[in-house]
Scaffold this motif. Structure first.
Motif, PDB file in Angstrom:
ATOM      1  N   GLY A   1      12.850  72.660 -27.615  1.00 56.28           N
ATOM      2  CA  GLY A   1      12.025  71.458 -27.619  1.00 56.28           C
ATOM      3  C   GLY A   1      10.599  71.693 -27.166  1.00 56.28           C
ATOM      4  O   GLY A   1       9.760  70.784 -27.241  1.00 56.28           O
TER       5      GLY A   1
ATOM      6  N   SER B   1      10.799  57.298 -28.202  1.00 61.17           N
ATOM      7  CA  SER B   1      11.825  56.323 -28.569  1.00 61.17           C
ATOM      8  C   SER B   1      11.137  55.110 -29.185  1.00 61.17           C
ATOM      9  O   SER B   1      10.215  54.550 -28.593  1.00 61.17           O
TER      10      SER B   1
ATOM     11  N   TYR C   1      14.901  57.845 -32.282  1.00 58.21           N
ATOM     12  CA  TYR C   1      13.945  58.778 -31.703  1.00 58.21           C
ATOM     13  C   TYR C   1      13.172  59.485 -32.807  1.00 58.21           C
ATOM     14  O   TYR C   1      13.665  59.656 -33.925  1.00 58.21           O
TER      15      TYR C   1
ATOM     16  N   GLY D   1       9.205  67.630 -24.852  1.00 57.44           N
ATOM     17  CA  GLY D   1      10.350  68.165 -25.584  1.00 57.44           C
ATOM     18  C   GLY D   1      11.136  69.196 -24.804  1.00 57.44           C
ATOM     19  O   GLY D   1      12.337  69.367 -25.014  1.00 57.44           O
TER      20      GLY D   1
ATOM     21  N   PHE E   1      10.345  63.043 -33.151  1.00 58.07           N
ATOM     22  CA  PHE E   1      10.080  64.266 -32.382  1.00 58.07           C
ATOM     23  C   PHE E   1       8.844  64.987 -32.935  1.00 58.07           C
ATOM     24  O   PHE E   1       8.945  66.020 -33.602  1.00 58.07           O
TER      25      PHE E   1
ATOM     26  N   ASN F   1      20.086  63.031 -30.618  1.00 52.64           N
ATOM     27  CA  ASN F   1      19.119  62.742 -29.562  1.00 52.64           C
ATOM     28  C   ASN F   1      18.704  64.099 -28.996  1.00 52.64           C
ATOM     29  O   ASN F   1      19.579  64.823 -28.494  1.00 52.64           O
ATOM     30  N   PRO F   2      17.448  64.535 -29.148  1.00 53.41           N
ATOM     31  CA  PRO F   2      16.237  63.737 -29.280  1.00 53.41           C
ATOM     32  C   PRO F   2      15.559  63.733 -30.662  1.00 53.41           C
ATOM     33  O   PRO F   2      14.543  63.082 -30.821  1.00 53.41           O
ATOM     34  N   THR F   3      16.088  64.470 -31.649  1.00 54.06           N
ATOM     35  CA  THR F   3      15.299  64.710 -32.866  1.00 54.06           C
ATOM     36  C   THR F   3      15.497  63.666 -33.956  1.00 54.06           C
ATOM     37  O   THR F   3      14.678  63.568 -34.865  1.00 54.06           O
TER      38      THR F   3
ATOM     39  N   ARG G   1       9.329  63.708 -27.284  1.00 57.49           N
ATOM     40  CA  ARG G   1      10.246  62.702 -27.824  1.00 57.49           C
ATOM     41  C   ARG G   1       9.670  61.315 -27.597  1.00 57.49           C
ATOM     42  O   ARG G   1       9.248  60.980 -26.494  1.00 57.49           O
TER      43      ARG G   1
END
Length: 389
Positions: free
Chosen positions: A357, A364, A320, A350, A322, A171-173, A362
């Motif tokens: 980031g 979801s 997620y 990001g 990205f 998280n987040p990629t 990001r």
């Protein structure tokens, strides 16, 4: 430094700020908060009711109910290859998020450094700061699918480095470390005598035939690893607030002391329900159904983002994605604000996940397929109208 002084060094989550803003708007499609849109499986709810009827309404042991710790130990052995004594090497938490500050508090000294792959989950750096340490961001790169490499770690390790965080699936990629990645990181940790905090809360949501590996299962690594996991993502139990860790007995003993004077113990009837859920085949059938649906959504969003001109690595895990937005000429914060105001789609900049980031957002995809289609349509329309792609 007093804890009150350290609290001044950490800021509120950028994610929460964005969604406080979105909450006052109508017809917003939220692609931000990392929460399953599925309801907790019905049989797990029934177990909680059963626990209430059986009188599980009193304090439990500080480290968690023995029946849950035993169920967790069985799960770790079967699914992760981790041998942990349920009496001394497993602990139940009030949500997995507790594990970071409580874990660091067991060994981190003032000023010691913790290597954190960036982009990173928003709780990691504040937990290090609150425990008295110094977070050190180790950038990961789109060209390597945002997977952490030992070459990058070597550039940031110093004589003050005490620990390393890994998060796979990420998280987040959405990146997932390979077995080779994990083995190389383990060798690095041994060479530099580092503790490892392994965040594995998304372990069951992997795609394209990928497998997730637990670093604590490797020879000699259990003694230097805190494996963090929980029920929020796996069984769609975010509001139940229940997590667990496996770690050496000296770590668990200190974390239990922390919990003793913090939350005392996790909710007792919730622990009962989770213990029953871990051993019930229906729970794992529900997990697989969720995984399949997340995969369907992942394919949709990845395809649409690339088609609308936002280059996007196809994530191998979590829920997620990205995309890179730096080519639009906007910062990630400007892009997120534009999408919220013009498209009424909430995404997260990001940069909320660290310096690496910046230039990304990001998304979801833990929301309904039809909502995702509508969100992609709205985003594409604004991008074309503003001539940003």
């Amino acid at each position: 430094m007093a804890l009150s002084d350290r609290l001044e060094l950490v800021n509120p989550s950028e994610i929460r700020k964005l969604f406080d803003l979105a909450a006052g708007m109508e017809d917003v499609i939220s692609l931000g908060i990392g929460e399953p849109d599925f309801d907790t499986p019905e049989h797990i709810k029934e177990y909680a009711k059963e626990a209430l009827d059986k009188g599980y309404t009193h304090y439990g042991p500080n480290a968690g109910l023995p029946m849950l710790r035993e169920a967790v130990a069985r799960k770790l052995k079967k699914q992760n290859g981790i041998e942990a004594d349920p009496k001394t090497e497993v602990m139940i938490l009030t949500g997995a998020n507790q594990a970071f500050i409580m874990g660091f508090a067991t060994f981190l000294k003032d000023g010691e450094e913790v290597l954190i792959p960036s982009p990173m989950f928003v709780s990691y750096a504040p937990a290090v700061v609150l425990a008295g340490g110094k977070p050190v961001e180790v950038p990961t790169y789109e060209e390597n699918e945002f997977r952490l490499s030992v070459d990058d770690l070597e550039k940031h390790v110093t004589e003050k480095t005490r620990a390393l965080i890994i998060n796979t699936p990420n998280n987040p990629t959405g990146s997932v470390l390979t077995k080779k990645d994990i083995e190389e990181i383990a060798d690095f940790a041994v060479e530099h005598d580092l503790m490892v905090i392994s965040d594995e809360v998304y372990e069951h949501f992997v795609y394209d035939g990928v497998k997730n590996y637990s670093i604590a299962s490797l020879d000699g690594m259990f003694e230097r690893t805190i494996t963090v996991n929980g029920f929020s993502k796996t069984f769609a139990m975010t509001g139940w607030r229940l997590g667990f860790v496996a770690a050496p007995d000296w770590i668990i003993e200190k974390m239990t002391r922390f919990q003793m004077y913090n939350s005392t113990c996790p909710v007792t009837f919730v622990q009962y329900a989770a213990a029953k859920a871990l051993d019930d085949p229906r729970s794992w059938e529900a997990v697989e159904e969720m995984r399949k649906e997340y995969d369907r959504r992942r394919n949709l969003v990845w395809k649409r983002l690339n088609e609308m001109g936002l280059p996007t690595v196809k994530p191998k895990g979590a829920f997620y994605i990205f995309p890179r937005i730096k080519d639009t000429g906007l910062t990630d914060k400007e892009f997120s604000e534009l999408m919220l105001k013009e498209a009424k789609v909430a995404v997260v900049p990001g940069s909320a996940f660290g310096k690496a980031g910046e230039g990304y957002i990001r998304i979801s995809y833990a929301t309904a397929y039809e909502k995702l289609e509508e969100a992609m349509d709205r985003m594409e329309k604004v991008l074309k109208e503003k001539k940003l792609v």
